[in-house]
Design a protein around this motif. Structure first.
Motif, PDB file in Angstrom:
ATOM      1  N   ASN A  16      53.847  66.892  54.626  1.00  0.00           N
ATOM      2  CA  ASN A  16      54.729  67.420  53.592  1.00  0.00           C
ATOM      3  C   ASN A  16      54.361  66.739  52.271  1.00  0.00           C
ATOM      4  OD1 ASN A  16      56.806  68.886  52.463  1.00  0.00           O
ATOM      5  ND2 ASN A  16      58.400  67.421  53.028  1.00  0.00           N
ATOM      6  N   ILE A  17      53.851  67.512  51.325  1.00  0.00           N
ATOM      7  CA  ILE A  17      53.220  66.945  50.135  1.00  0.00           C
ATOM      8  C   ILE A  17      54.157  66.933  48.932  1.00  0.00           C
ATOM      9  CG2 ILE A  17      51.281  67.145  48.533  1.00  0.00           C
ATOM     10  CD1 ILE A  17      50.482  66.508  51.433  1.00  0.00           C
ATOM     11  N   VAL A  34      72.765  61.630  38.547  1.00  0.00           N
ATOM     12  CA  VAL A  34      72.256  60.275  38.774  1.00  0.00           C
ATOM     13  C   VAL A  34      70.774  60.250  38.443  1.00  0.00           C
ATOM     14  CG1 VAL A  34      73.937  59.582  40.536  1.00  0.00           C
ATOM     15  CG2 VAL A  34      71.846  60.787  41.222  1.00  0.00           C
ATOM     16  N   ALA A  35      70.235  59.032  38.296  1.00  0.00           N
ATOM     17  CA  ALA A  35      68.806  58.906  37.990  1.00  0.00           C
ATOM     18  C   ALA A  35      67.963  59.505  39.102  1.00  0.00           C
ATOM     19  CB  ALA A  35      68.442  57.438  37.773  1.00  0.00           C
ATOM     20  N   PHE A  36      68.420  59.318  40.325  1.00  0.00           N
ATOM     21  CA  PHE A  36      67.757  59.893  41.498  1.00  0.00           C
ATOM     22  C   PHE A  36      68.663  59.658  42.702  1.00  0.00           C
ATOM     23  CE2 PHE A  36      65.845  55.815  40.257  1.00  0.00           C
ATOM     24  CZ  PHE A  36      66.312  54.984  41.273  1.00  0.00           C
ATOM     25  N   ASP A  37      68.588  60.579  43.631  1.00  0.00           N
ATOM     26  CA  ASP A  37      69.360  60.457  44.860  1.00  0.00           C
ATOM     27  C   ASP A  37      68.656  59.475  45.791  1.00  0.00           C
ATOM     28  OD1 ASP A  37      71.513  61.731  46.765  1.00  0.00           O
ATOM     29  OD2 ASP A  37      69.640  61.695  47.906  1.00  0.00           O
ATOM     30  N   THR A  38      69.387  58.480  46.268  1.00  0.00           N
ATOM     31  CA  THR A  38      68.787  57.432  47.088  1.00  0.00           C
ATOM     32  C   THR A  38      68.149  57.986  48.353  1.00  0.00           C
ATOM     33  OG1 THR A  38      70.321  55.768  46.246  1.00  0.00           O
ATOM     34  CG2 THR A  38      69.247  55.286  48.324  1.00  0.00           C
ATOM     35  N   ALA A  39      68.797  58.952  48.979  1.00  0.00           N
ATOM     36  CA  ALA A  39      68.257  59.529  50.213  1.00  0.00           C
ATOM     37  C   ALA A  39      66.922  60.219  49.952  1.00  0.00           C
ATOM     38  CB  ALA A  39      69.264  60.501  50.820  1.00  0.00           C
ATOM     39  N   LYS A  40      66.820  60.938  48.840  1.00  0.00           N
ATOM     40  CA  LYS A  40      65.571  61.632  48.513  1.00  0.00           C
ATOM     41  C   LYS A  40      64.464  60.637  48.174  1.00  0.00           C
ATOM     42  CE  LYS A  40      67.589  66.004  46.981  1.00  0.00           C
ATOM     43  NZ  LYS A  40      67.728  66.992  45.882  1.00  0.00           N
ATOM     44  N   VAL A  41      64.829  59.613  47.437  1.00  0.00           N
ATOM     45  CA  VAL A  41      63.847  58.582  47.092  1.00  0.00           C
ATOM     46  C   VAL A  41      63.340  57.886  48.349  1.00  0.00           C
ATOM     47  CG1 VAL A  41      63.659  56.267  46.106  1.00  0.00           C
ATOM     48  CG2 VAL A  41      64.503  58.138  44.710  1.00  0.00           C
ATOM     49  N   ASN A  42      64.240  57.581  49.267  1.00  0.00           N
ATOM     50  CA  ASN A  42      63.834  56.888  50.484  1.00  0.00           C
ATOM     51  C   ASN A  42      63.060  57.791  51.439  1.00  0.00           C
ATOM     52  OD1 ASN A  42      64.844  54.390  49.727  1.00  0.00           O
ATOM     53  ND2 ASN A  42      66.875  54.798  50.565  1.00  0.00           N
ATOM     54  N   LYS A  87      59.923  70.017  49.113  1.00  0.00           N
ATOM     55  CA  LYS A  87      61.308  69.727  49.489  1.00  0.00           C
ATOM     56  C   LYS A  87      61.285  68.811  50.706  1.00  0.00           C
ATOM     57  CE  LYS A  87      61.914  73.925  52.295  1.00  0.00           C
ATOM     58  NZ  LYS A  87      62.760  75.134  52.515  1.00  0.00           N
ATOM     59  N   GLU A  88      62.354  68.068  50.868  1.00  0.00           N
ATOM     60  CA  GLU A  88      62.425  67.120  51.962  1.00  0.00           C
ATOM     61  C   GLU A  88      62.555  67.874  53.292  1.00  0.00           C
ATOM     62  OE1 GLU A  88      64.726  67.052  49.367  1.00  0.00           O
ATOM     63  OE2 GLU A  88      63.343  65.807  48.208  1.00  0.00           O
ATOM     64  N   VAL A  89      61.748  67.502  54.260  1.00  0.00           N
ATOM     65  CA  VAL A  89      61.828  68.087  55.602  1.00  0.00           C
ATOM     66  C   VAL A  89      61.907  66.931  56.584  1.00  0.00           C
ATOM     67  CG1 VAL A  89      60.738  69.574  57.320  1.00  0.00           C
ATOM     68  CG2 VAL A  89      60.443  70.076  54.876  1.00  0.00           C
ATOM     69  N   GLN A  90      63.094  66.675  57.067  1.00  0.00           N
ATOM     70  CA  GLN A  90      63.293  65.550  57.970  1.00  0.00           C
ATOM     71  C   GLN A  90      62.469  65.740  59.242  1.00  0.00           C
ATOM     72  OE1 GLN A  90      64.806  62.828  56.999  1.00  0.00           O
ATOM     73  NE2 GLN A  90      65.344  63.835  55.059  1.00  0.00           N
ATOM     74  N   GLY A  91      61.798  64.669  59.658  1.00  0.00           N
ATOM     75  CA  GLY A  91      60.981  64.732  60.854  1.00  0.00           C
ATOM     76  C   GLY A  91      59.539  65.093  60.575  1.00  0.00           C
ATOM     77  N   LYS A  92      59.243  65.561  59.357  1.00  0.00           N
ATOM     78  CA  LYS A  92      57.866  65.909  58.998  1.00  0.00           C
ATOM     79  C   LYS A  92      57.270  64.775  58.171  1.00  0.00           C
ATOM     80  CE  LYS A  92      55.016  69.665  57.145  1.00  0.00           C
ATOM     81  NZ  LYS A  92      55.012  71.020  56.537  1.00  0.00           N
ATOM     82  N   GLU A  93      56.076  64.371  58.534  1.00  0.00           N
ATOM     83  CA  GLU A  93      55.441  63.264  57.834  1.00  0.00           C
ATOM     84  C   GLU A  93      55.131  63.660  56.397  1.00  0.00           C
ATOM     85  OE1 GLU A  93      51.679  60.153  58.360  1.00  0.00           O
ATOM     86  OE2 GLU A  93      51.881  61.890  59.685  1.00  0.00           O
TER      87      GLU A  93
END
Length: 813
Positions: free
Chosen positions: A71-72, A514-522, A26-32
């Motif tokens: 974050n893998i 949607v095909a993918f969320d832009t924020a998650k892709v970025n 899952k996305e963790v903002q601030g974690k590489e």
């Protein structure tokens, strides 16, 4: 201690990993983040050792960077559309969907038994409407952007696969899928304008510093950028222009004939003026039976003159004949060449055969003749009017500018890369979401009506047309613009479209809106490490790079390139032959796993050689890997057993130094160079050192520190046994989520050095001193050394030379 029961241990930890979801992302903002991806799997039925090697390589990297605190994202899925499933349906009377689903279930079970740290919650399958809905949606977006078009074209046709092929899918005139020789036919087809991005596909290579140079070279050659001039030759007796492209405009004055490709449209346009058109047409039909590679490489050049047609050389104003010959291809530049037989060997051979004049216009130093062959080197221009005397290398630009000023040509750039032909006359693929209306023309399906579902009720005939044409329910549809009766497009998409964007879907695999969320892709993109075979250099890897750039221009992603680093693993061969189910020479990993366990199989395939190198399969050495894992297992008792001898500070220092050296080597060999075999070798040396170290409990826990380090370093390679030992050591956490050990540079530094001592040129002994000592302090150590002082007894030192940390030389008499 209980024996190493790998079957029980491996099943135990695979179950625990799945239940605890420790590899779900899952996305963790601030974690590489670290996005590790092995190339899409085609569900062919069973995995072989080549697959096993590929997935093990990716798993080592994913586990390593997870332990490094990143974050893998390590997803998995299936490139499920394609010809093999449809061919199996025809051969075995089984629906492609059932064949594919059965194979996926089999391969999924195998993959899970490998202990790969995949995030199975993101699993995708391209034949699932929930996936190909978005392939269709993206197709429409590209059509709206003007990147997709339909035209009648001369295309590559495979009679065995009963479908057209893109240029990239024909290798030396052979179908990449079935090895059948291809032919050329005219069909109305769908294309994507990949040529719009040709320049950027080339310029983007400078950012791909983590890619193998060989792949870059292959792509540059495939894209094939060349600079030259497009020149108009007027056909005599008309205002019709014949365009030719040349990279050697300085040879224009030596042009004595024109050659057009048999497919060149100019032949049809002037057919009524060609006096021998019947014979020309016969030659054209004959050329269709040859592959492009045969046409270009054939030593016997063939061709036929277009009787009644002459062209005007714009430089000399002379009338010159026009031929059609199959050594000229319509797929490059304008499909027509200006022939300069004096300075092109291919043209020279043709001219000699047809009795065409040969005019020399470039003279070398000895002004050699062109009677026996063409001269293709540099020199001085002759027979070129005002350009005589100019060096040919300089004349190229001068003549180009003159051509532009005379207004019969222009400088231009050409590419070997052609627009991507994506139509396939087969069933098992993504339906092209377009509708043919007699009133409105070709229009896209509305978003609300996506996906266009691939019908299951199909008759497989094996004929050279799409099986979808046999399904009347699928065919019949209302035009979304005028609501009149219309028909669906029956071609399906090239399956390379599915694999050109799947890495984006992984970033948001369960999104139904949607095909993918832009924020998650970025957050997740670009892929940090991509792993796959070098055979994909000029198809999948070019298509994916192109697709990603289009996604950027549609504001769906923000980066320019999809893959930062590329590891092209070497193939696993058997007796020198590539493993293939169709060839019946696969080695199933299940056999090795059953006998030795998956950790031993992983260790063996990773230890057998660098992942980038080809590996010819042999079971020699697997027993050694099995024994090594057992040695690590048995060390558990040894480091917990009280030793009789107390460890000296030097012994403890030495083993800790080896440990830190090993941590450093393994960290570099895994994280920077992907030399897993070298990393494993280093760990083996550390284990040997620990076996030689006999002190254990009398060393204040040093041996336990080293043992724990061994287990941590082995985790990416043999995760199951490492998890078990970690638990036995009393830890409640998974070792897979434990931090990677750090090495201490201070421990690795050398504080002391052993120096040779020479007296009158002969070695008399050695002393150990601090590396910080100056000459005065070194002399004090020598004076205290009884052995050396015996050689200096009753002698006078005339010279004392100390080369710091290297040698001591004394002259005495």
């Amino acid at each position: 201690m209980l024996s190493y029961d790998y079957t029980k241990i491996e099943k135990k930890w695979q179950k625990k990993w799945i239940e605890s979801k420790i590899f779900e992302s899952k996305e963790v903002q601030g974690k590489e983040k670290y996005y590790c991806l092995s190339m899409f799997s085609y569900p062919s039925g069973n995995l072989h050792m080549g697959h096993f090697r590929n997935y093990s390589i990716g798993d080592v990297l994913a586990r390593f960077y997870k332990m490094k605190g990143k974050n893998i994202l390590h997803p998995v899925g299936w490139d499920a559309f394609g010809l093999p499933a449809e061919n199996a349906a025809i051969k075995n009377n089984i629906h492609p969907f059932k064949w594919t689903k059965r194979n996926i279930n089999c391969m999924r079970k195998q993959l899970k038994s490998f202990g790969i740290s995949y995030d199975w919650s993101r699993e995708i399958t391209t034949c699932d409407p929930r996936y190909y809905k978005w392939s269709q949606w993206l197709f429409i977006k590209m059509w709206q952007k003007g990147l997709i078009f339909r035209k009648n074209a001369n295309v590559n046709w495979c009679s065995s696969c009963n479908t057209v092929l893109a240029n990239e899918q024909v290798l030396n005139g052979i179908c990449w899928r079935c090895s059948n020789r291809t032919e050329h036919i005219n069909l109305e087809q769908w294309f994507i304008k990949i040529t719009n991005y040709a320049d950027e596909l080339l310029s983007g290579h400078k950012y791909l510093i983590g890619w193998p140079k060989q792949v870059i070279v292959m792509q540059k050659d495939w894209i094939g950028k060349s600079f030259g001039v497009e020149i108009n030759f007027t056909l005599s007796g008309s205002d019709k222009k014949l365009k030719v492209f040349t990279t050697k405009p300085e040879t224009l004055f030596g042009v004595t004939f024109i050659v057009v490709a048999p497919e060149n449209e100019i032949i049809n346009e002037i057919s009524t003026r060609i006096k021998n058109y019947d014979k020309v047409l016969e030659y054209i039909n004959m050329s269709k039976e040859k592959s492009n590679i045969d046409r270009v490489s054939c030593r016997q050049k063939t061709g036929i003159k277009l009787e009644g047609i002459m062209a005007i050389n714009p430089a000399t104003k002379k009338r010159i004949p026009v031929f059609t010959a199959d050594y000229v291809l319509s797929t490059y530049a304008t499909g027509a060449i200006m022939a300069v037989p004096a300075h092109d060997q291919r043209d020279w051979e043709f001219a000699k055969k047809k009795g065409i004049p040969i005019i020399k216009i470039i003279a070398n130093e000895d002004n050699s003749s062109v009677d026996k062959c063409a001269y293709e080197g540099e020199g001085i221009l002759i027979n070129s009017k005002q350009f005589d005397g100019i060096r040919s290398i300089e004349a190229s630009n001068i003549v180009s500018e003159w051509i532009e000023k005379q207004n019969f040509g222009k400088k231009t750039t050409n590419f070997k890369l052609k627009d991507w032909l994506i139509s396939r006359q087969r069933y098992w693929g993504t339906p092209i979401p377009m509708i043919h209306c007699k009133i409105c023309g070709v229009v896209p399906v509305l978003d609300k009506d996506l996906p266009v579902i691939l019908p299951k009720n199909i008759n497989f005939t094996g004929k050279s047309e799409s099986p979808l044409k046999s399904n009347k329910v699928f065919l019949s549809v209302k035009c979304p613009q005028c609501n009149m009766d219309a028909t669906r497009e029956t071609d399906t998409m090239d399956t390379f479209i599915d694999s050109s964007w799947y890495y984006l879907r992984y970033c948001d695999a369960r999104n139904m809106n949607v095909a993918f969320d832009t924020a998650k892709v970025n957050y997740w993109m670009p892929v940090d490490q991509y792993i796959g075979g070098i055979e994909h250099a000029c198809m999948h890897l070019i298509y994916s790079r192109f697709w990603y750039k289009v996604m950027r221009d549609l504001n769906f992603v923000k980066h320019d390139e999809p893959f930062v680093n590329l590891l092209t693993q070497g193939m696993v061969t058997l007796n020198g032959n590539v493993m293939s189910k169709s060839k019946g020479n696969i080695v199933n990993p299940d056999k090795i796993i059953k006998k030795y366990g998956v950790d031993t199989a992983r260790l063996f395939i990773l230890f057998s050689g660098p992942p980038q190198k080809q590996l010819d399969w042999s079971e020699k050495g697997i027993e050694g890997c099995w024994k090594f894992i057992n040695r690590i297992w048995l060390l558990f008792d040894m480091v917990n057993k009280k030793a009789e001898i107390k460890a000296s500070e030097k012994d403890k220092s030495d083993i800790l130094k080896i440990m830190h050296q090993t941590i450093k080597k393994v960290t570099i060999n895994v994280g920077k160079t992907a030399r897993f075999n070298t990393a494993i070798s280093s760990i083996m040396e550390l284990v040997n050192a620990l076996y030689r170290y006999k002190h254990h409990l009398n060393d204040n826990g040093v041996s336990m520190i080293v043992y724990k380090t061994v287990i941590l370093l082995m985790t990416p390679f043999t995760p199951h046994v490492c998890e078990e030992i970690w638990e036995m050591l009393g830890y409640n956490e998974y070792i897979s989520t434990h931090m990677w050990p750090n090495y201490n540079e201070n421990v690795l530094k050398k504080y002391y050095v052993e120096l040779p001592v020479q007296i009158n040129g002969k070695l008399k002994g050695k002393i150990t001193v601090s590396m910080k000592y100056d000459e005065y302090e070194v002399k004090k150590v020598i004076n205290a050394n009884e052995k050396i002082m015996l050689y200096l007894k009753n002698k006078h030192i005339t010279k004392f030379i100390y080369i710091k940390n290297k040698i001591i030389s004394i002259v005495a008499n």
